[in-house]
Design an enzyme around this catalytic site. Sequence first.
Site, PDB file in Angstrom:
ATOM      1  N   TRP A 100       0.980  -1.289   0.049  1.00  0.00           N
ATOM      2  CA  TRP A 100       0.027  -0.072   0.002  1.00  0.00           C
ATOM      3  C   TRP A 100       0.926   1.246  -0.066  1.00  0.00           C
ATOM      4  O   TRP A 100       0.578   2.188  -0.736  1.00  0.00           O
ATOM      5  CB  TRP A 100      -1.129   0.129   1.185  1.00  0.00           C
ATOM      6  CG  TRP A 100      -1.839  -1.161   0.920  1.00  0.00           C
ATOM      7  CD1 TRP A 100      -2.242  -2.313   1.692  1.00  0.00           C
ATOM      8  CD2 TRP A 100      -2.982  -1.359  -0.186  1.00  0.00           C
ATOM      9  NE1 TRP A 100      -3.068  -3.257   1.080  1.00  0.00           N
ATOM     10  CE2 TRP A 100      -3.613  -2.610   0.121  1.00  0.00           C
ATOM     11  CE3 TRP A 100      -3.358  -0.654  -1.123  1.00  0.00           C
ATOM     12  CZ2 TRP A 100      -4.598  -3.058  -0.742  1.00  0.00           C
ATOM     13  CZ3 TRP A 100      -4.335  -0.886  -2.167  1.00  0.00           C
ATOM     14  CH2 TRP A 100      -4.946  -2.191  -1.720  1.00  0.00           C
ATOM     15  N   ASP A 169      -1.310   6.531   6.470  1.00  0.00           N
ATOM     16  CA  ASP A 169      -2.240   5.669   6.036  1.00  0.00           C
ATOM     17  C   ASP A 169      -2.745   4.653   6.981  1.00  0.00           C
ATOM     18  O   ASP A 169      -1.901   3.811   7.427  1.00  0.00           O
ATOM     19  CB  ASP A 169      -1.872   5.180   4.587  1.00  0.00           C
ATOM     20  CG  ASP A 169      -3.083   3.896   4.371  1.00  0.00           C
ATOM     21  OD1 ASP A 169      -4.166   3.828   4.871  1.00  0.00           O
ATOM     22  OD2 ASP A 169      -2.735   3.286   3.272  1.00  0.00           O
ATOM     23  N   LYS A 193     -12.649  -1.707   7.318  1.00  0.00           N
ATOM     24  CA  LYS A 193     -11.699  -2.744   8.106  1.00  0.00           C
ATOM     25  C   LYS A 193     -12.159  -2.704   9.622  1.00  0.00           C
ATOM     26  O   LYS A 193     -12.809  -3.403   9.914  1.00  0.00           O
ATOM     27  CB  LYS A 193     -10.285  -2.570   8.038  1.00  0.00           C
ATOM     28  CG  LYS A 193      -9.370  -2.299   6.931  1.00  0.00           C
ATOM     29  CD  LYS A 193      -9.494  -3.643   6.198  1.00  0.00           C
ATOM     30  CE  LYS A 193      -8.411  -3.413   4.827  1.00  0.00           C
ATOM     31  NZ  LYS A 193      -9.321  -3.451   3.617  1.00  0.00           N
TER      32      LYS A 193
HETATM   33  N1  PMP Z   1      -4.443   1.186   2.434  1.00  0.00           N
HETATM   34  C1  PMP Z   1      -4.409   0.232   2.821  1.00  0.00           C
HETATM   35  C2  PMP Z   1      -3.469  -0.055   4.291  1.00  0.00           C
HETATM   36  C3  PMP Z   1      -5.356  -0.706   2.708  1.00  0.00           C
HETATM   37  O1  PMP Z   1      -5.299  -1.980   3.332  1.00  0.00           O
HETATM   38  C4  PMP Z   1      -6.280  -0.632   1.554  1.00  0.00           C
HETATM   39  C5  PMP Z   1      -7.138  -1.641   1.143  1.00  0.00           C
HETATM   40  N2  PMP Z   1      -7.293  -2.834   1.588  1.00  0.00           N
HETATM   41  C6  PMP Z   1      -5.991   0.499   0.933  1.00  0.00           C
HETATM   42  C7  PMP Z   1      -4.936   1.478   1.348  1.00  0.00           C
HETATM   43  C8  PMP Z   1      -7.036   1.083  -0.451  1.00  0.00           C
HETATM   44  O2  PMP Z   1      -8.087   1.164  -0.078  1.00  0.00           O
HETATM   45  P1  PMP Z   1      -9.218   1.276  -1.312  1.00  0.00           P
HETATM   46  O3  PMP Z   1      -9.625  -0.231  -1.647  1.00  0.00           O
HETATM   47  O4  PMP Z   1     -10.608   1.764  -0.274  1.00  0.00           O
HETATM   48  O5  PMP Z   1      -8.799   2.025  -2.197  1.00  0.00           O
END
Ligand code: PMP
Length: 362
Positions: A100, A169, A193
């Site tokens: 991520w 994040d 989550k």
């Molecule tokens: N950051 C983290 C730490 C994630 O776990 C995720 C998705 N699992 C995201 C960003 C991306 O999120 P989204 O699917 O809502 O775009």
Amino acid sequence: QLLSWGKSWQHCCVLLQAQKEFLNYGGIGVSVLEMSHRSADFNKIINKTESLMRELLNIPDNYKVMFLQGGGSGQFSAVPLNLIGLKEDKCADYLVTGTWSEKAAKEAEKYGKVNIVHPKLDRYTIIPDPSSWTLNPSASYVYYCCNETVHGVEYDFTPETNGVVLVSDMSSNFLSRPVDVSKFGLIFAGAQKNVGCAGVTVVIVREDLVGHALKECPIILDYKVQTEMNSLYNTPPCFSIYIMGLVLEWIKNNGGSAAMETLNKQKSSMIYDIINTSNGFYECPVDVTCRSRMNIPFRVGKKEGAETLEKEFLAGASKRGMLSLKGHRSVGGIRASLYNAVTVEDTEALATFMKEFLKEHQ
Ligand code: PMP
């Protein structure tokens, strides 16, 4: 993902409440799904969600809270579009410790210079020691992902940036433990989550960082526009904001972020203890210094037969009502996600199954 595998009463509380109010919210004769986002009733919902968020995280008054669409991935773009212009160099420091943060850094490269502050990692199983980081004092911000969901790597410390704005994040460990918001310039988290369902992303930003967007920043991602309009520049994800309000209420009624931390430590220790004492039957690749309390990736059996055994493991788990244990498609294996809504009892069920499976196959 609140529903990872349990039928536990905790998240049922939220689901049952939502069910009860589904057709007739608060006795007003319509569903939240039918309400205008400009109505007084929705205004109450969004304000209540914000005030619970402020209370649970003790958010200082000089921070704004936004509820936006576009997910965590939307914020990978919104962060540089709003903040990389804070300093003339248009340069940002990124810690890349998993999928991520890697995606976020790639997105930021479109809008300015990105400096990865540590040597490139071959495998995402460690957080390089801060003494090896080369932070740029002229960076507009330092970015990291507090919990790498796919790889199960979590920071148990807040990076020291020597005064440079810190951005995090927290999508997959938000409200799983207390956080000192005042140490951050910006925190964002997708709700799906720990705090609700997909569709809404929380952004908490220090006031003085608002109003520096690049001119090419799309208006719906512009923090100034969205903070000035209380996240209502365009139609917000009303139902997801309402559900988040219910989950925040549940967290509050269950002892807040400190109680969540205690439970999450207890739950993750139960699984790590089995991994650590399994003589290599279960293997977690992540360094012990940064193992996530939220996402525990592991392999089953010795490497040769791992895939067959893992299929059997997943089938056995599924038979016992434990779903979504398959590892992310990019890493394979198993991943136990122990978000707030997964109870100690749910975790015990997994632990018992892991012990039995080990006994049967070792
Ligand atoms: N950051 C983290 C730490 C994630 O776990 C995720 C998705 N699992 C995201 C960003 C991306 O999120 P989204 O699917 O809502 O775009």
